[in-house]
Design an enzyme around this catalytic site. Structure first.
Site, PDB file in Angstrom:
ATOM      1  CG  ASP A   8      -1.850   1.152   1.295  1.00  0.00           C
ATOM      2  OD1 ASP A   8      -1.659   2.125   0.548  1.00  0.00           O
ATOM      3  OD2 ASP A   8      -2.814   1.093   2.089  1.00  0.00           O
ATOM      4  CB  VAL A   9       1.944   3.656  -2.625  1.00  0.00           C
ATOM      5  CG1 VAL A   9       2.464   2.641  -3.626  1.00  0.00           C
ATOM      6  CG2 VAL A   9       0.591   4.222  -3.034  1.00  0.00           C
ATOM      7  CG  ASN A  41       0.834   3.105 -12.962  1.00  0.00           C
ATOM      8  OD1 ASN A  41       0.367   3.764 -13.890  1.00  0.00           O
ATOM      9  ND2 ASN A  41       0.189   2.058 -12.448  1.00  0.00           N
ATOM     10  CB  SER A  45      -3.314  12.835 -15.575  1.00  0.00           C
ATOM     11  OG  SER A  45      -4.529  13.028 -16.259  1.00  0.00           O
ATOM     12  CE1 TYR A  88      -5.994  11.032 -11.206  1.00  0.00           C
ATOM     13  CE2 TYR A  88      -6.571  12.543 -12.976  1.00  0.00           C
ATOM     14  CZ  TYR A  88      -5.992  11.359 -12.554  1.00  0.00           C
ATOM     15  OH  TYR A  88      -5.401  10.516 -13.474  1.00  0.00           O
ATOM     16  CB  ALA A 119      -4.578  19.598  -6.365  1.00  0.00           C
ATOM     17  CB  ALA A 120      -2.849  14.619  -6.918  1.00  0.00           C
ATOM     18  CE  LYS A 121      -2.537  11.229 -11.579  1.00  0.00           C
ATOM     19  NZ  LYS A 121      -1.544  10.153 -11.409  1.00  0.00           N
TER      20      LYS A 121
HETATM   21  N1  LIG Z   1      -6.969   5.590 -17.116  1.00  0.00           N
HETATM   22  C1  LIG Z   1      -6.702   6.750 -17.666  1.00  0.00           C
HETATM   23  O1  LIG Z   1      -7.343   7.168 -18.641  1.00  0.00           O
HETATM   24  C2  LIG Z   1      -5.562   7.576 -17.136  1.00  0.00           C
HETATM   25  C3  LIG Z   1      -5.220   8.752 -17.800  1.00  0.00           C
HETATM   26  C4  LIG Z   1      -4.156   9.524 -17.322  1.00  0.00           C
HETATM   27  C5  LIG Z   1      -3.448   9.093 -16.209  1.00  0.00           C
HETATM   28  N2  LIG Z   1      -3.804   7.946 -15.573  1.00  0.00           N
HETATM   29  C6  LIG Z   1      -3.011   7.547 -14.407  1.00  0.00           C
HETATM   30  O2  LIG Z   1      -2.420   6.289 -14.674  1.00  0.00           O
HETATM   31  C7  LIG Z   1      -2.256   5.552 -13.459  1.00  0.00           C
HETATM   32  C8  LIG Z   1      -2.883   4.176 -13.604  1.00  0.00           C
HETATM   33  O3  LIG Z   1      -4.235   4.308 -13.997  1.00  0.00           O
HETATM   34  P1  LIG Z   1      -5.136   3.055 -14.422  1.00  0.00           P
HETATM   35  O4  LIG Z   1      -6.153   3.551 -15.363  1.00  0.00           O
HETATM   36  O5  LIG Z   1      -4.264   1.906 -14.806  1.00  0.00           O
HETATM   37  O6  LIG Z   1      -5.854   2.737 -13.026  1.00  0.00           O
HETATM   38  P2  LIG Z   1      -6.369   1.347 -12.438  1.00  0.00           P
HETATM   39  O7  LIG Z   1      -7.350   1.700 -11.372  1.00  0.00           O
HETATM   40  O8  LIG Z   1      -6.783   0.411 -13.534  1.00  0.00           O
HETATM   41  O9  LIG Z   1      -5.046   0.761 -11.756  1.00  0.00           O
HETATM   42  C9  LIG Z   1      -4.464   1.390 -10.653  1.00  0.00           C
HETATM   43  C10 LIG Z   1      -3.700   0.363  -9.839  1.00  0.00           C
HETATM   44  O10 LIG Z   1      -3.194   1.055  -8.679  1.00  0.00           O
HETATM   45  C11 LIG Z   1      -3.415   0.231  -7.553  1.00  0.00           C
HETATM   46  N3  LIG Z   1      -3.522   1.039  -6.324  1.00  0.00           N
HETATM   47  C12 LIG Z   1      -4.504   1.889  -5.974  1.00  0.00           C
HETATM   48  N4  LIG Z   1      -4.253   2.396  -4.751  1.00  0.00           N
HETATM   49  C13 LIG Z   1      -3.080   1.847  -4.339  1.00  0.00           C
HETATM   50  C14 LIG Z   1      -2.302   1.961  -3.161  1.00  0.00           C
HETATM   51  N5  LIG Z   1      -2.701   2.729  -2.113  1.00  0.00           N
HETATM   52  N6  LIG Z   1      -1.139   1.275  -3.068  1.00  0.00           N
HETATM   53  C15 LIG Z   1      -0.746   0.479  -4.096  1.00  0.00           C
HETATM   54  N7  LIG Z   1      -1.439   0.318  -5.221  1.00  0.00           N
HETATM   55  C16 LIG Z   1      -2.604   0.990  -5.338  1.00  0.00           C
HETATM   56  C17 LIG Z   1      -4.737  -0.499  -7.843  1.00  0.00           C
HETATM   57  O11 LIG Z   1      -4.860  -1.684  -7.059  1.00  0.00           O
HETATM   58  C18 LIG Z   1      -4.591  -0.781  -9.343  1.00  0.00           C
HETATM   59  O12 LIG Z   1      -3.962  -2.016  -9.593  1.00  0.00           O
HETATM   60  C19 LIG Z   1      -2.876   6.421 -12.364  1.00  0.00           C
HETATM   61  O13 LIG Z   1      -1.855   7.174 -11.727  1.00  0.00           O
HETATM   62  C20 LIG Z   1      -3.809   7.343 -13.136  1.00  0.00           C
HETATM   63  O14 LIG Z   1      -4.044   8.556 -12.461  1.00  0.00           O
HETATM   64  C21 LIG Z   1      -4.840   7.185 -16.004  1.00  0.00           C
END
Ligand SMILES: NC(=O)c1ccc[n+]([C@@H]2O[C@H](COP(=O)([O-])OP(=O)(O)OC[C@H]3O[C@@H](n4cnc5c(N)ncnc54)[C@H](O)[C@@H]3O)[C@@H](O)[C@H]2O)c1
Length: 268
Positions: free
Chosen positions: A58-59, A85, A138, A151, A153-155
């Protein structure tokens, strides 16, 4: 590109993290996959092969982060790259968002990036051979949607933090860059389609908002991450690269008519 390198990828039990891990593995790296969902991430690691290790993490938890670094070094001796990620998102009106919701999102999407990068960079400094960190931001680091304040603010924060560490640790040979993806073919995209009254119209709407007219595959982002993690990108640090199919370059999705009067003319 990544032979003899060990790369840690967080949030890699599925979605983008899995796609990035796949490409890093294909490029010859030892890959440590870390995720909240331990069982799932170990299955993904097992599918990749013997150079992959799945770790429950858990990060948000400082002890988990230390153990992740320890387990990586124990198994593969060094850490050469990190991909932050893991991320979560929600949409809720600004006026209704609670302190708990803000803190949850910031703790995963920003705070964890700071502290895991710190631990990994300390290890890289001890190893004295540099390293590369890739932070997943993002398109929300440039343009935003209503209801995504925490989100956004974080990104934006991840980009500022990455530039700061990039400048500070350049003399250690450590590079830090961001990738800002557009809409990805992960669970969130499937959820968007499932929630739409007409899935085909939903796809058409989103495609019109993306100049390449399609969502992006996780492995496409993986190709860019692998490049940034490799020595081929040695002169790139502090960058935020938009891998968004042109989404943030476009002002409006399409004109409802042809602008016949817009010809180049000298003034009278
Ligand atoms: N999906 C999109 O369109 C998109 C676009 C731009 C950026 N992003 C970014 O890309 C990254 C991945 O997105 P995704 O679409 O694959 O999401 P997703 O929800 O499919 O996967 C995210 C993964 O992170 C893990 N996770 C969540 N909280 C956690 C924690 N506290 N500790 C450890 N692991 C944890 C989850 O279990 C999951 O496996 C994220 O940072 C997201 O903000 C996504």
């Amino acid at each position: 590109m990544l032979a003899n390198k060990t790369i840690v990828v967080t949030g890699s039990a599925g979605g983008l993290g899995e796609g990035i891990a796949q490409i890093c593995y294909r490029e010859g790296a030892n890959v440590v996959l870390a995720d909240l969902h331990g069982e799932r991430v170990r299955q993904v690691a097992a599918r990749l092969g013997v150079r992959a290790l799945g770790v429950t993490c858990d990060v948000r938890n400082a002890e988990h982060l230390s153990k992740l670094v320890e387990q990586t070094v124990k198994r593969f001796k060094t850490i050469d790259g990190l991909v932050n990620n893991a991320g979560i998102n929600f949409v809720k009106p600004f006026l209704e968002t609670t302190a708990e919701e803000w803190e949850l999102l910031i703790s995963v999407d920003l705070r964890a990036v700071f502290f895991l990068t710190q631990l990994v960079c300390r290890q890289m400094v001890r190893q004295s051979k540099g390293g590369s960190v890739v932070n997943i931001s993002s398109v929300h680091s440039q343009s935003v949607l209503p209801g995504s304040g925490p989100y956004d603010a974080a990104k934006w924060g991840v980009v500022g933090l990455s530039k700061s560490i990039a400048v500070e640790l350049a003399n250690e040979g450590i590079r830090v860059n961001c990738i800002s993806p557009g809409l990805l073919n992960t669970q969130i995209w499937r959820d968007i389609q499932a929630a739409a009254p007409d899935a085909a119209a939903c796809v058409e709407y989103w495609n019109a908002n993306i100049p390449i007219a399609r969502v992006i595959e996780p492995t496409e982002i993986g190709e860019l991450a692998a490049f940034l993690l490799s020595d081929r990108s040695a002169c790139i640090t502090g960058a935020n690269i938009f891998a968004d199919g042109g989404m943030t370059s476009q002002l409006i999705s399409r004109e409802p008519y042809v602008s016949k009067n817009l010809k180049p003319e000298l003034g009278s």
